[in-house]
Enzyme design. Structure first.
Site, PDB file in Angstrom:
ATOM      1  CE1 TYR A 134      35.457  56.878 -16.228  1.00  0.00           C
ATOM      2  CE2 TYR A 134      36.801  55.528 -14.792  1.00  0.00           C
ATOM      3  CZ  TYR A 134      36.191  56.729 -15.078  1.00  0.00           C
ATOM      4  OH  TYR A 134      36.333  57.783 -14.221  1.00  0.00           O
ATOM      5  CE  LYS A 187      35.894  71.465 -23.169  1.00  0.00           C
ATOM      6  NZ  LYS A 187      35.938  72.849 -22.684  1.00  0.00           N
ATOM      7  CG  ASP A 220      35.390  73.890 -19.566  1.00  0.00           C
ATOM      8  OD1 ASP A 220      34.158  73.780 -19.788  1.00  0.00           O
ATOM      9  OD2 ASP A 220      36.190  74.318 -20.421  1.00  0.00           O
ATOM     10  CG  ASP A 244      35.138  58.753 -11.113  1.00  0.00           C
ATOM     11  OD1 ASP A 244      34.689  58.682  -9.958  1.00  0.00           O
ATOM     12  OD2 ASP A 244      36.151  58.123 -11.484  1.00  0.00           O
ATOM     13  CG  ASP A 248      36.188  62.143  -5.896  1.00  0.00           C
ATOM     14  OD1 ASP A 248      35.223  61.364  -5.861  1.00  0.00           O
ATOM     15  OD2 ASP A 248      37.360  61.769  -5.682  1.00  0.00           O
TER      16      ASP A 248
HETATM   17  P1  ATP Z   1      39.939  55.812  -6.218  1.00  0.00           P
HETATM   18  O1  ATP Z   1      40.574  56.254  -7.480  1.00  0.00           O
HETATM   19  O2  ATP Z   1      40.024  54.344  -5.962  1.00  0.00           O
HETATM   20  O3  ATP Z   1      38.557  56.380  -6.016  1.00  0.00           O
HETATM   21  P2  ATP Z   1      41.195  57.933  -4.798  1.00  0.00           P
HETATM   22  O4  ATP Z   1      42.476  58.225  -5.441  1.00  0.00           O
HETATM   23  O5  ATP Z   1      40.014  58.807  -5.108  1.00  0.00           O
HETATM   24  O6  ATP Z   1      40.813  56.400  -5.034  1.00  0.00           O
HETATM   25  P3  ATP Z   1      40.697  57.515  -2.020  1.00  0.00           P
HETATM   26  O7  ATP Z   1      41.099  56.136  -1.660  1.00  0.00           O
HETATM   27  O8  ATP Z   1      39.256  57.767  -2.178  1.00  0.00           O
HETATM   28  O9  ATP Z   1      41.522  57.968  -3.283  1.00  0.00           O
HETATM   29  O10 ATP Z   1      41.278  58.488  -0.940  1.00  0.00           O
HETATM   30  C1  ATP Z   1      41.484  59.896  -1.149  1.00  0.00           C
HETATM   31  C2  ATP Z   1      41.723  60.523   0.220  1.00  0.00           C
HETATM   32  O11 ATP Z   1      40.498  60.542   0.950  1.00  0.00           O
HETATM   33  C3  ATP Z   1      42.732  59.753   1.080  1.00  0.00           C
HETATM   34  O12 ATP Z   1      43.513  60.647   1.819  1.00  0.00           O
HETATM   35  C4  ATP Z   1      41.857  58.944   1.996  1.00  0.00           C
HETATM   36  O13 ATP Z   1      42.440  58.633   3.237  1.00  0.00           O
HETATM   37  C5  ATP Z   1      40.629  59.836   2.180  1.00  0.00           C
HETATM   38  N1  ATP Z   1      39.416  59.018   2.375  1.00  0.00           N
HETATM   39  C6  ATP Z   1      38.769  58.303   1.431  1.00  0.00           C
HETATM   40  N2  ATP Z   1      37.735  57.664   1.966  1.00  0.00           N
HETATM   41  C7  ATP Z   1      37.713  57.954   3.274  1.00  0.00           C
HETATM   42  C8  ATP Z   1      36.881  57.567   4.372  1.00  0.00           C
HETATM   43  N3  ATP Z   1      35.837  56.748   4.220  1.00  0.00           N
HETATM   44  N4  ATP Z   1      37.168  58.052   5.602  1.00  0.00           N
HETATM   45  C9  ATP Z   1      38.196  58.894   5.777  1.00  0.00           C
HETATM   46  N5  ATP Z   1      39.029  59.292   4.796  1.00  0.00           N
HETATM   47  C10 ATP Z   1      38.790  58.825   3.556  1.00  0.00           C
END
Ligand code: ATP
Length: 354
Positions: A134, A187, A220, A244, A248
């Site tokens: 980062y 990795k 991976d 990170d 997700d």
């Molecule tokens: P960042 O890089 O800032 O983490 P990101 O690219 O991972 O952002 P998010 O803003 O987390 O993107 O959103 C990804 C998807 O998940 C979007 O479609 C968003 O609407 C959905 N999402 C994220 N948080 C929520 C929440 N609390 N409730 C409902 N939907 C959400």
């Protein structure tokens, strides 16, 4: 009396909506637990702070945070921040280094009433939070990404012994209170020095925890194993960017980002912050899922309880956890989970269960 000073920072996008519900739930817990006093202090960050004070992270906010026990931070829309404007720092990244919040705890588990393809998932990603890939936080001064010419970018990745060791210690310590198993994810076959050092540090720390089983995986292959057998994993210790991405993925296994809480942990300060971003696509519609932010605060209270041996903070954390589960069990859900509840309706029901 157990008194904690907690900063409240709304952030951007859906931040104000989910933080409002989190505060509602926190206040309900305070009313229920005798002797628990939470002094909430609102502090500006993000685009609203930029409009009003000329910075996305005013220095007054940082100074005030140093007098707090913990904070709640809403997500921030950093991708619209102007990289050439020094007043538009990423508050989330800057606070992690400024307050030395070195471990990012990101749990993922199944929730009652939320149907997913996987059962018995209960994992905790322990992600390094202050260096790695980062660019905005991995140098003392300057930025870890630079352009020698307009068509070339060089990005630095930083891995240090001290930060790797202290991160690993957090992971092994937490594993002791869970299923006593740590997976180190890296990795090192390619990043021989950086990931090599990280794995060496984890192996050294592992010797202090003979009661905890340890294994290690290339990131991976690990992504594949997480999808094939997520129930096998307990604590996952990894570097910043891998953590990170994998967190997700973990959120996706159990119902999505709306269910993915996070706690930034330092020795003197705790920052509750949902894993997800500011979701600009649904901002202002009162449909965001506030669970991730609410459970981030629940994690903060639990950690305050453990560190201060404070039964009141632990009771508040327990009440919030059970209240979220009861709300989901009774079928109240926001649209991301297939329900029709608004953000504020969901918060009301959780608060009433607290
Ligand atoms: P960042 O890089 O800032 O983490 P990101 O690219 O991972 O952002 P998010 O803003 O987390 O993107 O959103 C990804 C998807 O998940 C979007 O479609 C968003 O609407 C959905 N999402 C994220 N948080 C929520 C929440 N609390 N409730 C409902 N939907 C959400």
């Amino acid at each position: 009396m157990s008194t904690y000073k907690i900063a409240v920072m709304e952030g951007d996008g859906i931040g104000p909506e989910i933080v409002a519900e989190t505060v509602k739930v926190l206040q309900a817990a305070q009313r229920k637990v005798d002797g628990l006093k939470l002094e909430l202090a609102e502090l500006p960050v993000g685009l609203a702070a930029y409009e009003r004070y000329g910075s996305t992270l005013p220095s007054s906010t940082v100074e005030a945070l140093k007098t707090c026990d913990g904070g709640i931070l809403g997500p921030v829309t950093t991708h619209v921040y102007n990289v050439h404007d020094e007043s538009m720092v990423n508050p989330s990244g800057k606070l992690r280094t400024e307050l030395d919040l070195y471990a990012n705890l990101r749990p993922a588990r199944n929730f009652p009433g939320v149907n997913t393809r996987f059962e018995n998932v209960d994992m905790l990603i322990v992600r390094e939070n202050t260096e790695g890939m980062y660019a905005d936080r991995n140098l003392h001064e300057g930025n870890g990404e630079f352009m020698p010419d307009p068509d070339t970018v060089v990005s630095l990745r930083v891995v240090s012994r001290r930060k790797s060791e202290r991160l690993a210690r957090v992971g092994f310590e937490l594993a002791r209170a869970r299923r006593k198993s740590v997976a180190v994810v890296h990795k090192k076959n390619v990043l021989r020095r950086g990931c090599g050092l990280f794995v060496d540090c984890c192996s050294m720390v592992a010797e202090e925890y003979p009661d905890v089983a340890v294994s290690d995986f290339h990131v991976d292959a690990f992504a594949m194993f997480m999808v094939q057998h997520p129930e096998k994993f307990d604590v996952i210790v990894t570097t910043n960017m891998f953590g990170d991405i994998l967190s997700d993925l973990a959120a996706g296994l159990v119902g999505g980002l709306g269910l993915a809480p996070g706690l930034n942990l330092g020795d003197r300060f705790l920052l509750a912050q949902a894993t997800h971003g500011s979701a600009p696509d649904i901002a202002g519609k009162n449909i965001a899922n506030p669970i991730a932010e609410i459970l981030s605060v629940q994690m903060m209270l639990e950690m305050l309880g453990i560190r201060n041996k404070d039964g009141r903070a632990l009771e508040a954390a327990g009440r919030i956890k059970t209240a979220v589960e009861k709300t989901l069990e009774q079928g109240v859900r926001t649209p991301d989970l297939g329900g029709t509840a608004t953000t504020s309706e969901f918060g009301d029901v959780v608060a009433s269960h607290v």
